[in-house]
Design a protein around this motif. Sequence first.
Motif, short mmCIF file in Angstrom:
data_model
loop_
_atom_site.label_atom_id
_atom_site.label_comp_id
_atom_site.label_asym_id
_atom_site.label_seq_id
_atom_site.Cartn_x
_atom_site.Cartn_y
_atom_site.Cartn_z
N PRO A 53 -11.46 -35.86 -28.62
CA PRO A 53 -10.21 -35.59 -28.51
C PRO A 53 -10.00 -35.10 -27.05
N MET A 54 -11.00 -34.55 -26.46
CA MET A 54 -11.09 -34.01 -24.98
C MET A 54 -10.83 -35.26 -24.19
N VAL A 57 -7.25 -36.91 -23.84
CA VAL A 57 -6.21 -36.50 -23.34
C VAL A 57 -5.63 -37.62 -22.07
N ARG A 254 -0.29 -20.50 -26.49
CA ARG A 254 -0.61 -21.24 -27.63
C ARG A 254 0.17 -20.47 -28.73
N VAL A 281 5.17 -30.42 -29.79
CA VAL A 281 4.22 -31.43 -29.73
C VAL A 281 4.04 -32.29 -31.21
N ALA A 295 1.74 -36.13 -26.06
CA ALA A 295 0.41 -35.81 -25.73
C ALA A 295 0.55 -35.03 -24.28
N GLY A 298 1.01 -31.59 -24.73
CA GLY A 298 -0.30 -30.99 -25.45
C GLY A 298 -1.40 -30.94 -24.12
N PHE A 299 -1.36 -31.78 -23.25
CA PHE A 299 -2.19 -31.68 -21.98
C PHE A 299 -1.79 -30.55 -21.50
N SER A 302 -2.91 -27.39 -22.89
CA SER A 302 -4.49 -27.10 -22.80
C SER A 302 -4.98 -26.82 -21.51
N ALA A 303 -4.57 -27.36 -20.35
CA ALA A 303 -4.79 -27.11 -19.07
C ALA A 303 -4.18 -25.83 -18.43
N PHE A 306 -6.60 -23.36 -20.43
CA PHE A 306 -7.83 -23.26 -19.59
C PHE A 306 -7.82 -22.49 -18.34
N ILE A 309 -7.44 -18.62 -19.08
CA ILE A 309 -8.52 -17.91 -19.89
C ILE A 309 -9.51 -17.83 -18.62
N LEU B 117 -12.84 -22.78 -25.00
CA LEU B 117 -12.02 -22.63 -23.81
C LEU B 117 -10.89 -23.87 -23.85
N PHE B 118 -11.37 -25.11 -24.29
CA PHE B 118 -10.43 -26.33 -23.76
C PHE B 118 -10.24 -27.13 -25.07
N GLY B 120 -8.38 -30.98 -26.44
CA GLY B 120 -7.83 -32.09 -26.02
C GLY B 120 -6.21 -31.97 -26.44
N VAL B 123 -2.51 -34.39 -30.44
CA VAL B 123 -2.24 -35.70 -30.31
C VAL B 123 -3.56 -36.79 -30.36
N PRO B 124 -4.68 -36.37 -29.41
CA PRO B 124 -5.73 -37.12 -29.38
C PRO B 124 -6.59 -36.78 -30.62
N THR B 128 -7.81 -39.55 -33.16
CA THR B 128 -9.13 -39.65 -33.60
C THR B 128 -9.55 -39.87 -34.97
#
Lengths: 326, 296
Positions: A53-54, A57, A254, A281, A295, A298-299, A302-303, A306, A309, B117-118, B120, B123-124, B128
């Motif tokens: 999944p990472m 993105v 989040r 989302v 997406a 969501g990205f 996440s970014a 990140f 943190i 920490l990270f 995706g 959605v992805p 998957t």
Amino acid sequence: MKAAETAPLLNKSAHQAVAKKQGHFIRSLKKYKWLLLMTLPGVVYLFINNYIPMYGVILAFKNLNYAKGIWGSDWVGLDNFKFLFNSDTAYVITRNTFLYNFAFIILNLVLALFVALTINEIKDKVISRFYQSTFLLPHIISMVVVAYLVYSFLNAESGLVNRLLVKWFHVDPISWYSEAGYWPYILIIVNAWKNVGYLSIIYFASIIGIDKEFYEAATIDGASKWKQMTRITLPLIAPIITTMTLLSVSGILRSDFGLFYQVPMNTGALIPTTNTIDTFVYRAMISSGDIGMSAAAGFYQSAACFVLILVANAAVRRVNKQDALF
Amino acid sequence: MQQKNIFSTSMIHLFFWLFTIVSLIPFALIFMVSITDEDSIAMNGYSLFPSKISFAAYTFLFNDFSEIAKAYGVTMITTVIGTAVSLLITALFAYPLSRSGLPFRRTLSFYIFFTMLFSGGMVPWYMTYVNMFDMKNTLLSMIIPNLLLSAFNVLLMRSFFANSIPESVVESATIDGASEIMIFFKIVVPLSLPIMATIGLFNTLSYWNDWYNCMLFIDKPELYNIQYLMTKTLTNIQYLIMKSSSSAQAGDLLAKMPRETVRMALAIVGIAPLLFAYPFFQKYYISGITSGAVKG
């Protein structure tokens, strides 16, 4: 001449060192092969559940075409992000997520510390245990059950709150599930109800860990209970407070999906004040099928998380290295 | 001084009694509603002290229990299998990481830590499982995605192993010719029952309480778990009837159904196992949270 002679020699010994190291490495691989093999299921699982999944993105930069699949779909650059940020939505969901979490962090911290410090004053172990297990109960139930509990209070026709409002205060009943304005307060209360007990047990655990001699010495010196709390207990549990708060701050973008989706019962009228990044989302993907936008949001989340943190951790490292997460 | 002490002690107990009541009263309310007479609710609304008690809601639910029984079946299967497999994978992953000589130890630790920490994003992650592994409408979709391995639990278990399994025990077993696998199952696991119980309990709760995976991956009502059946019924109480009866029957049943009370009776049926089990496992749960806190 001398230099030319010694150079190959040096080289040779370096080679030997490398060979020795390689030999050592291969030997330790052999020695630990079963242990390494044991980690395999976990490694594969994390690869599927987290690392694929990472890589996925990239969907945020594509226009998903089911016929062509994820990898074959056309690149659209930043179009999805443009759509997202040109509408009000991105601002509203970010604001909601941020402000809710901000309120949760402050209120839960204050209440949990208060509970932890107070329960520490109860000397009877059995009673203390009893209190702990009752106020931990809300933490183990699912958000679905919480939604039922909230519904039994706020349901417009027969809910307890409306009934008491009418009976005791002679006010008109409020249609809670259609008035978005009340929900920030409702959700903050529900969140505190569910999580304060849990947090206070974590703080209480670190309070118990404090050496009793500090308090004995303080009592001999004539320090009041209040002084002991503020001068001994709080400074000594500061590291755990910092770590816990750091964790929550880094997750400030989040949201607890269940809290914002189940508890308002996915009601359209409440979306303006209950929509967070996570519910957006989900709804964009499932209800409107807008994969690209979903997406992208969501990205973006996440970014941002990140970066947050890393920043939060760096900040703590600066103040006190031991309290940092990494 | 003595008087002041008694005063402050009773204030503390008063506070905790209030806290206890606040924690428990919502549960009491839905229970009382579930045993209230439907007509009395129409007149007086929900109450902790109903004017007329009736078990009609439970009679109604147990008349056609198949829907609920099926959902419970799904929950139990996924919880049992999920917890067992999850515990095994977690322990298998955590134990090697606790051994100081392990090659790639730092790499593997980072590999786990980075997932905290990270991410995706949903959605992805969803794609998957649905597109690559075709998991829609399978029991596996309620066992594998996200729930099977928690990075946090791996780290928790690793620090337990590192602190409580003496290297000398492992070494002497190796000298005696035991293989690493034998050492793990015959020595390490029996020495680590407390942490196994804790992580097993965490896993059980997260499988038992899961509705998210069911909501995302399951379209077929016969595969709904109890939590998701409760979600469906909260927003639409007719749901219980529509799914299980023919349309002619359904109309008849709907007319007779004590709606408000049935909803709450279902909630009680849904949470009863957890509430009954809670007094027995709360001790381990609290010490589990505590050990996580201390290791930080």
